[in-house]
Every structure is written in structure tokens, then in C-alpha cells.
Motif scaffolding. Structure first.
Motif, PDB file in Angstrom:
ATOM      1  N   UNK A 184       0.832  -1.206   0.000  1.00  0.00           N
ATOM      2  CA  UNK A 184       0.000   0.000   0.000  1.00  0.00           C
ATOM      3  C   UNK A 184       0.870   1.261   0.000  1.00  0.00           C
ATOM      4  N   UNK A 185       1.915   1.251   0.821  1.00  0.00           N
ATOM      5  CA  UNK A 185       2.807   2.411   0.854  1.00  0.00           C
ATOM      6  C   UNK A 185       3.512   2.585  -0.488  1.00  0.00           C
ATOM      7  N   UNK A 244       4.081   5.532  -5.522  1.00  0.00           N
ATOM      8  CA  UNK A 244       4.027   5.573  -6.985  1.00  0.00           C
ATOM      9  C   UNK A 244       3.019   6.622  -7.463  1.00  0.00           C
ATOM     10  N   UNK A 245       1.875   6.691  -6.798  1.00  0.00           N
ATOM     11  CA  UNK A 245       0.865   7.681  -7.188  1.00  0.00           C
ATOM     12  C   UNK A 245       1.382   9.106  -6.963  1.00  0.00           C
ATOM     13  N   UNK A 271       2.039  11.958  -9.758  1.00  0.00           N
ATOM     14  CA  UNK A 271       1.423  13.286  -9.637  1.00  0.00           C
ATOM     15  C   UNK A 271       2.474  14.378  -9.753  1.00  0.00           C
ATOM     16  N   UNK A 272       3.594  14.195  -9.041  1.00  0.00           N
ATOM     17  CA  UNK A 272       4.649  15.204  -9.091  1.00  0.00           C
ATOM     18  C   UNK A 272       5.278  15.290 -10.475  1.00  0.00           C
ATOM     19  N   UNK A 273       5.436  14.146 -11.136  1.00  0.00           N
ATOM     20  CA  UNK A 273       5.992  14.163 -12.491  1.00  0.00           C
ATOM     21  C   UNK A 273       5.052  14.889 -13.456  1.00  0.00           C
ATOM     22  N   UNK A 274       3.763  14.617 -13.341  1.00  0.00           N
ATOM     23  CA  UNK A 274       2.793  15.304 -14.193  1.00  0.00           C
ATOM     24  C   UNK A 274       2.785  16.804 -13.933  1.00  0.00           C
TER      25      UNK A 274
END
Length: 147
Positions: free
Chosen positions: A64-65, A70-71, A75-78
Motif C-alpha cells: 500500500x505504501x 508511486x501515485x 502526480x509530481x511528475x505530471x
């Protein structure tokens, strides 16, 4: 052939005593050891199951962590990809403006630096000549200007 009933009864009693001794001194300790071993094995199996459940829980937590990480990374990459990039022409015009503003100050600083360098050279020469004059006058014990 005649049956000796005394021997038959003695053998039967002997057999019963033998069975009783074997049961008391051999079978009970063996059964007791088998029971203890079964209890130990059951305890070990229960501990193994508990550790397995704990490991599974930790694995799930880690997964889960990892998914959350990864999410967040995605998000930061986008966000970084969609951020507007600075315009190169804007940077060059700003650089030119700064150079035109700083040019008089830079010239004044260069002039001041040259003046300070000349002052340091003159002061050093003056001090060297004074030290040389004092040294020569001490060596000659007379003034060089009088000679």
C-alpha cells in the motif's frame, strides 16, 4: 501329552506381570514423550501461522505504501511536466537589461580596483625604500645623504 496347569497359570501370571511392567515403564514414558512432542509441534505451527499472518500484514502495508508512493511520484511528475517552461528570449532580454544597468557600476569598480592596486604598489615601494635606507644607514653608521 499332559497339560501342567501350574506352568500354564505361572506363564499367564508371568505374561500379565510383563505386560504391566511394559505398560508402566515403557509405554507410558513413550506416550508421554509423544504427547509432549505433539504439543511442541502444535505450538511451533501456531507460532509459524502467527508469523506468517504478521508477514502478510507487513507485506500488504508495504505494498500500500509503495502504491501511494508511486501515485505521488506520478502526480509530481505530471505537475513538473505541465509547469510552464521559461522562455529563452525573455531570459536573454533580462540579461541584457541587467548588463546595461550594471555597466557603469562595473566600470567604476574596475577603475577603483586599478587605483587601489597602484596605491598598494606605491606604498610597498615606499616601505621597501625606507627599510633599505635604514638598513644601509645602520651598516654604514653614517647617513647616505651626507656622503
Amino acid at each position: 501329552m499332559l497339560i501342567d496347569w501350574f506352568t500354564v497359570v505361572a506363564e499367564a501370571i508371568n505374561f500379565v506381570i510383563l505386560v504391566w511392567l511394559l505398560k508402566r515403564f515403557l509405554f507410558k514414558p513413550i506416550l508421554h514423550a509423544i504427547d509432549e512432542r505433539e504439543k511442541g509441534i502444535a505450538t511451533q505451527l501456531a507460532e509459524a501461522e502467527a508469523k506468517k499472518a504478521e508477514a502478510q500484514k507487513e507485506r500488504d502495508d508495504f505494498q500500500h505504501k509503495n502504491e501511494a508512493f508511486d501515485q505521488e511520484r506520478a502526480t509530481l511528475l505530471n505537475k513538473a511536466r505541465t509547469r510552464p517552461k521559461p522562455n529563452v528570449s525573455d531570459c536573454s532580454t533580462k540579461r541584457e537589461k541587467m548588463q546595461t544597468r550594471c555597466a557603469p557600476t562595473a566600470g567604476r569598480l574596475r577603475t577603483e580596483q586599478q587605483n587601489l592596486s597602484q596605491d598598494i604598489v606605491r606604498w610597498t615601494q615606499k616601505e621597501v625604500f625606507a627599510i633599505a635606507k635604514k638598513t644601509l644607514s645602520d651598516l654604514a653608521a653614517t647617513s647616505l645623504e651626507n656622503a
